[in-house]
Design a protein around this motif. Structure first.
Motif, PDB file in Angstrom:
ATOM      1  N   GLU A  52     -40.994 -13.839  -4.764  1.00  0.00           N
ATOM      2  CA  GLU A  52     -42.085 -14.817  -4.884  1.00  0.00           C
ATOM      3  C   GLU A  52     -42.201 -15.633  -3.603  1.00  0.00           C
ATOM      4  N   TRP A  86     -43.374  -6.688  -8.165  1.00  0.00           N
ATOM      5  CA  TRP A  86     -44.540  -7.235  -8.872  1.00  0.00           C
ATOM      6  C   TRP A  86     -45.843  -6.641  -8.356  1.00  0.00           C
ATOM      7  N   THR A 111     -40.401  -9.261 -12.024  1.00  0.00           N
ATOM      8  CA  THR A 111     -41.066 -10.523 -12.345  1.00  0.00           C
ATOM      9  C   THR A 111     -42.049 -10.284 -13.475  1.00  0.00           C
ATOM     10  N   GLY A 114     -48.697 -10.751 -14.364  1.00  0.00           N
ATOM     11  CA  GLY A 114     -49.724 -11.757 -14.182  1.00  0.00           C
ATOM     12  C   GLY A 114     -50.997 -11.333 -14.879  1.00  0.00           C
ATOM     13  N   GLN A 117     -54.227 -15.229 -19.885  1.00  0.00           N
ATOM     14  CA  GLN A 117     -53.368 -16.282 -20.436  1.00  0.00           C
ATOM     15  C   GLN A 117     -52.394 -15.722 -21.474  1.00  0.00           C
ATOM     16  N   VAL A 119     -50.523 -13.273 -21.257  1.00  0.00           N
ATOM     17  CA  VAL A 119     -49.278 -12.810 -20.629  1.00  0.00           C
ATOM     18  C   VAL A 119     -48.769 -13.803 -19.579  1.00  0.00           C
ATOM     19  N   THR A 120     -49.402 -14.960 -19.474  1.00  0.00           N
ATOM     20  CA  THR A 120     -48.949 -15.949 -18.495  1.00  0.00           C
ATOM     21  C   THR A 120     -48.701 -17.285 -19.184  1.00  0.00           C
ATOM     22  N   SER A 121     -49.631 -18.211 -19.111  1.00  0.00           N
ATOM     23  CA  SER A 121     -49.396 -19.581 -19.563  1.00  0.00           C
ATOM     24  C   SER A 121     -49.218 -19.705 -21.070  1.00  0.00           C
ATOM     25  N   TRP A 123     -47.944 -17.233 -23.137  1.00  0.00           N
ATOM     26  CA  TRP A 123     -47.035 -16.206 -23.638  1.00  0.00           C
ATOM     27  C   TRP A 123     -45.901 -16.827 -24.447  1.00  0.00           C
ATOM     28  N   TRP A 132     -43.255  -8.495 -21.398  1.00  0.00           N
ATOM     29  CA  TRP A 132     -42.526  -8.204 -20.163  1.00  0.00           C
ATOM     30  C   TRP A 132     -41.534  -7.065 -20.350  1.00  0.00           C
ATOM     31  N   GLY A 153     -41.726 -17.888 -17.437  1.00  0.00           N
ATOM     32  CA  GLY A 153     -42.659 -17.620 -18.518  1.00  0.00           C
ATOM     33  C   GLY A 153     -43.339 -18.844 -19.078  1.00  0.00           C
TER      34      GLY A 153
END
Length: 329
Positions: A52, A86, A111, A114, A117, A119-121, A123, A132, A153
């Motif tokens: 990252e 990633w 990682t 992306g 939402q 699978v991101t914020s 999840w 994942w 996560g």
């Protein structure tokens, strides 16, 4: 028993030129900063390429492969190498993992995905770990290499911003190639995850990330290795600190820690500015030609440059001329 995870990995930054293209010459010089440090090599140093901190999110597959090619040429077996995989889709993530294996890495650095939402914020990793886990399994089947995780996560406290305990243990139990867990947690969550990993029926290395807590982690025995961007700018004082711990010279370790290293790391460890401050501090030390990151990552603000300059000097690290620090913000 030690594994690929039990090393002091640097989450290596990636320098760009004025056109925001990969600065290959600067990157080779930067990697040699670590490879030419005999103490770093002797103490179990390693390099994580395309993490990252290396802006993997903003690199094409071809760029990621070229960055790793350069790194493998410079490293040439001197230290262990893990590499980020990633990509925006699972298919490309798997192909990137295959690129890593073809270039001879010791392990891959995975990682969470992306995108939406879901699978991101938003999840919920405990209830839906497959978001994942399925991607990790796909990479594992494709390359069969040791795996180090980057478990971010957006979990609620105490696990913020990492993965919660139930999902962590599920992944480790289902994917036996997971050998290292990057500890992307505040202190309370760190301890819960570390104790959970210690309770597994096999060794999964507890890998410190936020160097602002390395002193505590050494004290409580939850320090198997690192995967950290703080090494980019503070290599020698961090080695001094860990060496003192290894000698059981606690007074010296405290002296180094309280003599400026803790203050520097605490300032850098702002989760919303972490990677910006990594790169700015590394530039201020004269190790890369500029602090700029690819958009949408923003430029550093002048107050950050000034604060980092002062904190780096307080630790005794060499810094560029003060006049040059007015050119960046």
């Amino acid at each position: 028993m030690t594994s690929v995870g039990d090393h002091l990995y640097v989450a290596a930054l990636l320098p760009f030129d004025r056109q925001m293209k990969i600065d290959e010459k600067a990157y080779r010089r930067f990697l040699r900063h670590f490879l030419d440090n005999e103490r770093f090599v002797r103490m179990g140093g390693g390099l994580c390429i395309n993490p990252e901190a290396g802006e993997i999110f903003y690199l094409t597959r071809q760029e990621k492969r070229r960055v790793l090619e350069i790194a493998m040429e410079e490293i040439n077996g001197k230290v262990p190498v893990i590499a980020g995989t990633w990509a925006i889709t699972t298919d490309e993530t798997v192909e990137t993992a295959r690129d890593c294996k073809a270039l001879g890495v010791d392990g891959i650095f995975v990682t969470p995905p992306g995108g939406a939402q879901d699978v991101t914020s938003c999840w919920d990793a405990d209830n839906y770990p497959e978001i994942w886990l399925d991607q990790i399994i796909a990479q594992d089947r494709a390359v069969d290499l040791p795996i180090v995780t980057h478990p971010v996560g957006g979990a609620k406290p105490p696990f913020y911003p990492g993965l919660p305990l139930q999902a962590t243990l599920r992944i480790c139990n289902e994917v036996k190639n997971v050998v290292g867990w990057k500890m992307t947690y505040m202190y309370d969550g760190f301890m819960l995850i570390a104790n959970g990993l210690r309770g597994l029926d096999r060794h999964v290395a507890v890998m410190g990330a936020l160097a602002s807590r390395f002193h505590e982690y050494k004290a409580n025995g939850t320090f198997d290795g690192t995967l950290s961007g703080f090494w980019n700018f503070a290599l020698d004082p961090m080695l001094d600190h860990l060496e003192a711990w290894d000698r059981k010279d606690i007074d010296k370790a405290r002296e180094i820690w309280l003599g400026g290293l803790s203050q520097l790391h605490s300032y850098v460890a702002d989760m919303g500015r972490l990677h910006i401050r990594y790169k700015t501090a590394t530039w201020l030390c004269g190790l890369i030609p500029s602090p700029f990151m690819r958009a949408p990552m923003p430029k550093p603000q002048q107050h950050e440059i000034d604060t980092l300059y002062r904190l780096l000097k307080n630790v005794g690290l060499p810094v560029i001329d003060i006049k040059e620090t007015r050119l960046a913000a």
